[in-house]
Design an enzyme around this catalytic site. Structure first.
Site, short mmCIF file in Angstrom:
data_model
loop_
_atom_site.label_atom_id
_atom_site.label_comp_id
_atom_site.label_asym_id
_atom_site.label_seq_id
_atom_site.Cartn_x
_atom_site.Cartn_y
_atom_site.Cartn_z
N GLU A 112 0.83 -1.21 0.00
CA GLU A 112 0.00 0.00 0.00
C GLU A 112 0.87 1.26 0.00
OE1 GLU A 112 -2.05 -2.90 2.94
OE2 GLU A 112 -0.07 -2.61 2.03
N CYS A 172 0.13 0.44 7.70
CA CYS A 172 -0.31 0.92 6.40
C CYS A 172 -1.58 1.76 6.52
CB CYS A 172 -0.54 -0.25 5.45
SG CYS A 172 0.98 -1.11 4.99
N ALA A 211 9.29 -37.80 -8.31
CA ALA A 211 9.44 -38.10 -9.74
C ALA A 211 9.45 -39.61 -9.89
CB ALA A 211 10.73 -37.49 -10.28
N SER A 233 20.08 -43.76 -11.24
CA SER A 233 18.96 -43.17 -12.00
C SER A 233 18.62 -41.82 -11.39
CB SER A 233 17.75 -44.09 -11.97
OG SER A 233 17.47 -44.50 -10.63
N THR A 259 18.97 -39.74 -0.27
CA THR A 259 18.99 -38.81 -1.40
C THR A 259 20.27 -37.99 -1.39
OG1 THR A 259 16.57 -38.67 -1.44
CG2 THR A 259 17.79 -36.88 -2.50
N ASP A 284 22.28 -39.07 -4.72
CA ASP A 284 22.10 -38.03 -5.73
C ASP A 284 23.10 -36.88 -5.57
OD1 ASP A 284 20.01 -39.50 -6.65
OD2 ASP A 284 18.43 -38.09 -6.08
N GLU A 286 11.66 -33.05 -1.25
CA GLU A 286 12.10 -33.59 -2.54
C GLU A 286 12.55 -35.04 -2.49
OE1 GLU A 286 14.00 -31.57 -5.60
OE2 GLU A 286 13.79 -29.58 -4.71
N GLY A 337 13.83 -38.80 -0.17
CA GLY A 337 13.46 -39.78 -1.19
C GLY A 337 12.20 -40.53 -0.82
#
Length: 366
Positions: free
Chosen positions: A53, A88, A158, A172, A200, A204, A295, A297
């Site tokens: 504002e 505000c 995924a 993978s 993970t 990964d 995310e 695993g």
């Protein structure tokens, strides 16, 4: 669409420019209208800086306008308390704005109707509840954070068509295509933090940063019960290592170092060889982090599903059949299908052959 809805939509568009930069504050946009023309625009740009504002008022004055008798639109109720910035409502009253049109009331108990009350007591015409559902969806992270004292949790998994998330040998790292991975990076830029499990982190070795798209990097959390993760992981050696937090069982509180650099360690009590997810969420909330993207695993995904500690989930499905491989699965067993966990399909996105399914969690009593 009536005129009020049109201008609130403009506020929502402006508010989205603050995604990733204002949390745990809400996303807010504002426009000032005179003679059916927008004369000033503003949005909350950075946490701790001036609100939407005020920015809209400043913009209108820069454009040479007197605000006496104008209408101010905003997607969230104006604040009426001193925080990191002045109220505000004071700025709105001072500049003699005649009408204030609001998308939704602020769920923050420090505001919650007080802003509207103050404006009305000052003789300003107030209309609220315009596109309320859209405004609530825009600020779903903030609403849960401020009303439930816990972060908003989104799961992302995924998988192949046959519901495998990895090969048995873990070779993978990427099942989905480049376009889907960019989609995930965009998600990361919108969430305050990302959470993964130990497997993970090991297999990964992710960076969990934002790449291939604009946006800031999220905080990174990893669960490592024994504090035994390798010291050379990207999480502990890249330039963002100070934004990485590791959850470790208090049984291993004597642990001094994991990596060559000192890291942020959070020690929590374990139960049955697991650090309770609720305690992890409490710790993240205390860091003033309003949203989490989980995310991986498979084990961590399943734990959040089993304990019903998530708000929504993205299934990113690649057009591949893996056969034998690693899948995620809950450890609960049902006696009747009616006991199943129901999710509400909210959106389907095609991604160059992949399919992204977005579901919202349906909770009893919600």
């Amino acid at each position: 669409m009536n005129i009020h809805e049109y201008y609130i939509k403009e506020c929502i568009k402006l508010a989205k420019k603050g995604i990733g930069y204002v949390s745990p504050n809400p996303l807010v946009g504002s426009v000032i209208v005179k003679n059916n023309q927008i004369i000033g625009k503003g949005f909350h740009k950075v946490f701790g800086q001036s609100h939407a504002e005020v920015n809209a008022i400043i913009d209108a004055k820069k454009n040479g306008y007197n605000l006496n008798g104008t209408s101010l639109y905003v997607n969230l109720e104006p604040c009426n308390h001193f925080g990191k910035t002045p109220p505000c409502t004071e700025a709105i009253i001072k500049d003699k704005i005649r009408n204030v049109i609001i998308g939704m009331n602020d769920p923050n108990k420090n505001v919650s109707g007080n802003g509207i009350k103050k404006l009305k007591e000052s003789g300003i015409n107030v209309t609220s509840g315009i596109l309320e559902k859209e405004c609530e969806e825009l600020n779903k992270f903030f609403v849960k954070y401020i009303t439930k004292s816990t972060p908003y949790v989104t799961l992302k998994i995924a998988q192949s068509i046959d519901a495998k998330i990895a090969l048995n040998n873990f070779k993978s790292k990427w099942i989905t295509n480049d376009e889907s991975r960019i989609f995930v990076h965009k998600l990361r830029s919108r969430y305050d933090s990302v959470l993964i499990g130990k497997n993970t982190a090991i297999y990964d070795n992710p960076s969990l940063t934002v790449r291939g798209t604009k946006g800031r990097n999220p905080f990174r959390f990893v669960i490592d019960r024994k504090g035994s993760l390798p010291s050379d992981l990207n999480l502990y050696t890249d330039e963002n290592f100070l934004n990485t937090y590791t959850f470790i069982s208090s049984k291993y509180s004597e642990l001094k170092k994991i990596s060559a650099k000192e890291i942020n360690k959070i020690f929590l009590k374990e139960i049955n060889h697991n650090i309770p997810l609720k305690e992890i969420l409490k710790s993240i909330f205390k860091l003033e982090i309003a949203s989490i993207l989980v995310e991986g695993g498979g084990n961590l995904f399943s734990r959040f599903i089993n304990e019903d500690l998530f708000d929504d989930v993205y299934f990113i499905v690649a057009p591949k059949i893996i056969g034998k491989g690693i899948s995620y699965s809950g450890d609960f067993e049902l006696n009747r299908l009616s006991e199943s966990k129901f999710l509400n399909l909210d959106k389907v996105i095609t991604s160059n052959g992949d399919i992204i399914l977005y579901y919202k969690n349906i909770k009893k009593g919600k």
